[in-house]
Write an enzyme that holds these catalytic residues in place. Structure first.
Site, PDB file in Angstrom:
ATOM      1  N   GLU A   1      25.998 -74.971  28.323  1.00 23.96           N
ATOM      2  CA  GLU A   1      25.820 -73.512  28.213  1.00 23.96           C
ATOM      3  C   GLU A   1      26.048 -72.940  29.608  1.00 23.96           C
ATOM      4  O   GLU A   1      25.157 -73.001  30.460  1.00 23.96           O
ATOM      5  CB  GLU A   1      24.397 -73.185  27.746  1.00 23.96           C
ATOM      6  CG  GLU A   1      24.043 -73.706  26.364  1.00 23.96           C
ATOM      7  CD  GLU A   1      24.670 -72.896  25.247  1.00 23.96           C
ATOM      8  OE1 GLU A   1      25.430 -71.941  25.530  1.00 23.96           O
ATOM      9  OE2 GLU A   1      24.411 -73.233  24.088  1.00 23.96           O
TER      10      GLU A   1
ATOM     11  N   CYS B   1      23.126 -64.746  31.333  1.00 25.09           N
ATOM     12  CA  CYS B   1      24.469 -65.215  30.984  1.00 25.09           C
ATOM     13  C   CYS B   1      25.087 -64.302  29.939  1.00 25.09           C
ATOM     14  O   CYS B   1      26.290 -64.060  29.959  1.00 25.09           O
ATOM     15  CB  CYS B   1      24.413 -66.650  30.479  1.00 25.09           C
ATOM     16  SG  CYS B   1      23.221 -66.883  29.157  1.00 25.09           S
TER      17      CYS B   1
HETATM   18  P1  NAP Z   1      23.115 -73.589  38.714  1.00 28.80           P
HETATM   19  O1  NAP Z   1      23.160 -73.429  40.156  1.00 28.80           O
HETATM   20  O2  NAP Z   1      24.263 -74.206  38.023  1.00 28.80           O
HETATM   21  O3  NAP Z   1      21.779 -74.404  38.395  1.00 28.80           O
HETATM   22  C1  NAP Z   1      21.428 -74.762  37.075  1.00 28.80           C
HETATM   23  C2  NAP Z   1      20.755 -76.118  37.113  1.00 28.80           C
HETATM   24  O4  NAP Z   1      21.721 -77.104  37.465  1.00 28.80           O
HETATM   25  C3  NAP Z   1      19.655 -76.236  38.161  1.00 28.80           C
HETATM   26  O5  NAP Z   1      18.646 -77.073  37.643  1.00 28.80           O
HETATM   27  C4  NAP Z   1      20.361 -76.887  39.328  1.00 28.80           C
HETATM   28  O6  NAP Z   1      19.482 -77.587  40.170  1.00 28.80           O
HETATM   29  C5  NAP Z   1      21.284 -77.829  38.610  1.00 28.80           C
HETATM   30  N1  NAP Z   1      22.488 -78.192  39.348  1.00 28.80           N
HETATM   31  C6  NAP Z   1      23.228 -77.424  40.175  1.00 28.80           C
HETATM   32  N2  NAP Z   1      24.295 -78.109  40.620  1.00 28.80           N
HETATM   33  C7  NAP Z   1      24.229 -79.338  40.054  1.00 28.80           C
HETATM   34  C8  NAP Z   1      25.041 -80.504  40.136  1.00 28.80           C
HETATM   35  N3  NAP Z   1      26.153 -80.548  40.855  1.00 28.80           N
HETATM   36  N4  NAP Z   1      24.663 -81.599  39.440  1.00 28.80           N
HETATM   37  C9  NAP Z   1      23.557 -81.577  38.684  1.00 28.80           C
HETATM   38  N5  NAP Z   1      22.738 -80.508  38.566  1.00 28.80           N
HETATM   39  C10 NAP Z   1      23.082 -79.387  39.245  1.00 28.80           C
HETATM   40  O7  NAP Z   1      22.915 -72.211  37.948  1.00 28.80           O
HETATM   41  P2  NAP Z   1      21.826 -71.090  38.221  1.00 28.80           P
HETATM   42  O8  NAP Z   1      22.213 -70.372  39.444  1.00 28.80           O
HETATM   43  O9  NAP Z   1      20.458 -71.665  38.142  1.00 28.80           O
HETATM   44  O10 NAP Z   1      22.029 -70.181  36.912  1.00 28.80           O
HETATM   45  C11 NAP Z   1      22.989 -69.205  36.854  1.00 28.80           C
HETATM   46  C12 NAP Z   1      24.157 -69.621  36.003  1.00 28.80           C
HETATM   47  O11 NAP Z   1      23.705 -70.111  34.729  1.00 28.80           O
HETATM   48  C13 NAP Z   1      25.017 -68.437  35.657  1.00 28.80           C
HETATM   49  O12 NAP Z   1      26.363 -68.804  35.735  1.00 28.80           O
HETATM   50  C14 NAP Z   1      24.637 -68.118  34.215  1.00 28.80           C
HETATM   51  O13 NAP Z   1      25.598 -67.412  33.501  1.00 28.80           O
HETATM   52  C15 NAP Z   1      24.400 -69.475  33.679  1.00 28.80           C
HETATM   53  N6  NAP Z   1      23.582 -69.420  32.465  1.00 28.80           N
HETATM   54  C16 NAP Z   1      24.150 -69.735  31.268  1.00 28.80           C
HETATM   55  C17 NAP Z   1      23.403 -69.631  30.104  1.00 28.80           C
HETATM   56  C18 NAP Z   1      24.003 -69.955  28.764  1.00 28.80           C
HETATM   57  O14 NAP Z   1      23.250 -70.084  27.797  1.00 28.80           O
HETATM   58  N7  NAP Z   1      25.310 -70.098  28.628  1.00 28.80           N
HETATM   59  C19 NAP Z   1      22.075 -69.237  30.166  1.00 28.80           C
HETATM   60  C20 NAP Z   1      21.528 -68.930  31.415  1.00 28.80           C
HETATM   61  C21 NAP Z   1      22.298 -69.039  32.561  1.00 28.80           C
HETATM   62  P3  NAP Z   1      18.970 -76.966  41.586  1.00 28.80           P
HETATM   63  O15 NAP Z   1      18.225 -75.721  41.247  1.00 28.80           O
HETATM   64  O16 NAP Z   1      18.135 -78.037  42.144  1.00 28.80           O
HETATM   65  O17 NAP Z   1      20.215 -76.683  42.371  1.00 28.80           O
END
Ligand code: NAP
Length: 465
Positions: free
Chosen positions: A234, A268
């Site tokens: 997602e 999102c």
């Molecule tokens: P993020 O930086 O991708 O972080 C999400 C999760 O992934 C966190 O637990 C993060 O851990 C972990 N993570 C980051 N890089 C990683 C890697 N290389 N390997 C493994 N785990 C990793 O996203 P965010 O800033 O929290 O959230 C914003 C994004 O999420 C936006 O793009 C939004 O649109 C999307 N989103 C999508 C949905 C949907 O249902 N489609 C819903 C909500 C949000 P750390 O915090 O420790 O870095």
């Protein structure tokens, strides 16, 4: 990224946490696996009782956990309470419906008789330990919409939550424990993203679900692909909000404000690109701009605040870069376009609308994760559909029209996991949720969501003698 609670309204670090080490990760993986061996054999009545209990406890905790979420990531307190209530509702829904959603299927005799079977049953059996990598923006909801169906299906869960919401992450493990789930059924792993690969490659982990950014999704999906493990992704979105000439402009403009700034613009499924028919463009923009300007921005703990700070300092810096890039390349700000003047601290940003967007601007193709909208003028339905689809993302979409021919056109042609007519996108336990294109794959919620992490097993019986 340190594992810490940092209040986005002040920038103050309130609490830091040490990541768990290799021995503790090992202990928890073993627990998750042994809990799965037990939990997979429990009946639906037992699973349902546990999940209803967890939902009731969450309802009792609503005010406290809402304050924790607001402190950790800055969402307005009323929205935080609503999120907790929504989670309890979804838990009750899965507790009530999982058994029917996962009922055995009996293919028609006529269809399978040439297979030689005397009886065939298709059964949804649990898959095992599911690793959930989750974001901070809806710190309860993102986890619950994975955990409730996973636990009802007989799986066990490991949560790697975003590093800036550790207190919410710890609360979730405690919630399921207090509800009576056996140890190991749902565990929070306080680890950074660097630890995800090792956990995911462990043979005791069967599958993974990630909600977050595209780079995180790409990384986790490639590791899971290498290990041939099922994933649900997602990812980000840049949803269109199309307003055609026949739309109710007052309603569309009022909804546009909410659809853009919900969760301080960090959703999102927030509408991000507003695509408006030229006949109603000026009327819509006037109302939309007035609505955005009127929003109370401030301390998210205050009941009447509608827009709080962005969750992280980096998040605000990223948003500022996107806006500045557009302004430097000739976009105009109908409102906002800068930090509000009245705050000495905290990561606030003014609700912003940018017009005059061109294809060369980053914001045309990238997700604006904050209270920043772009508006586009289109001449007809062809141009509206083309622009709606002119994005790498395909999460959801919103269309305002009273013209049935246009409805049919958008139903057929919008490239997204959802099309919401004359309203705004919202998730609901009974409706499938997920994206197309770079917004990811797989579905959460509804029967589709609970079946993602099941081993769909064919039970074929030949003649006994
Ligand atoms: P993020 O930086 O991708 O972080 C999400 C999760 O992934 C966190 O637990 C993060 O851990 C972990 N993570 C980051 N890089 C990683 C890697 N290389 N390997 C493994 N785990 C990793 O996203 P965010 O800033 O929290 O959230 C914003 C994004 O999420 C936006 O793009 C939004 O649109 C999307 N989103 C999508 C949905 C949907 O249902 N489609 C819903 C909500 C949000 P750390 O915090 O420790 O870095």
């Amino acid at each position: 990224m340190p594992i810490a609670t940092v209040n986005p309204a002040t920038g103050e670090t309130l609490r830091t946490y040490d990541a768990i080490g290799a021995d503790e990760i090992e202990r928890r993986l073993a627990l998750a696996e042994s809990a799965f061996r037990e939990h997979r054999t429990t009946d639906f009545a037992t699973r349902s009782r546990l999940l209803h209990r967890a939902a009731d406890l969450l309802s009792e905790d609503q005010d406290d956990i809402a304050r924790t979420m607001t402190t950790e990531m800055g969402k307005p307190i009323a929205a935080a309470r609503a999120e907790a209530a929504k989670c309890a509702k979804a838990m009750h829904w899965y507790a009530e419906h999982a058994e029917a959603l996962l009922a055995d299927e009996h293919p028609a005799d006529a269809d399978v008789k040439d297979s030689g079977a005397t009886q065939v049953v298709v059964r949804y059996r649990p898959i095992g330990v599911v690793l959930a990598v989750m974001p901070w923006n809806f710190p309860l909801w993102q986890v619950v919409r994975f955990a409730a169906p996973a636990l009802m299906a007989g799986n066990t869960g490991l949560l790697k939550h975003a590093s800036n919401v550790p207190q919410t992450a710890i609360y979730l493990e405690d919630l399921f424990r207090r509800a009576g789930y056996p140890e190991g059924c749902f565990q929070t792993l306080l680890v950074g993203s660097g630890a995800v690969e090792g956990i995911l490659r462990d043979s005791r982990v069967a599958a993974a679900t990630l909600t977050g950014s595209e780079p995180a999704g790409r990384s986790v999906a490639s590791i899971a692909g290498d290990e041939v493990k099922k994933t649900v992704m997602e990812l980000g979105g840049s949803d269109p909000f199309v307003v055609m000439a026949s739309a109710d402009i007052e309603k569309a403009a009022a909804t546009a404000v909410t659809a853009r700034v919900q969760n301080n613009g960090q959703s999102c499924i927030a509408a991000k690109r507003f695509i408006v028919h030229s006949d109603v463009y000026d009327a819509f923009c006037e109302r939309f701009t007035a609505g955005m300007r009127a929003l109370p921005v401030g301390d998210p703990m205050e009941e009447d605040v509608k827009v709080g700070p962005l969750a992280t300092e980096q998040g605000r810096a990223d948003l500022e870069e996107l806006v500045d890039d557009a302004l430097n390349l000739g976009a105009t700000a109908l409102c906002g376009g800068r930090r509000p003047k009245d705050f000495d601290s905290g990561w606030y940003y003014e609700p912003t609308i940018l017009a005059g967007i061109t294809a060369g601007m980053r914001i045309h193709r990238e997700e604006a994760f904050g209270p920043v909208a772009t508006v586009y003028r289109v001449a007809d339905v062809d141009e509206a559909v083309g622009l709606a689809n002119d994005t790498p993302f395909g999460l959801s979409s919103n269309v305002w029209t009273r013209d049935t021919a246009e409805v049919g056109r958008f139903e057929r042609d919008i490239e997204a996991g959802g099309v919401f007519f004359n309203g705004m996108t919202a998730s609901h336990p009974a409706l499938p949720f997920g994206g197309a294109k770079r917004s990811g794959y797989g579905r959460e919620l509804s029967g589709h969501g609970i079946r993602e992490f099941c081993n769909i097993t064919t039970l074929w019986h030949g003649p006994a003698a």
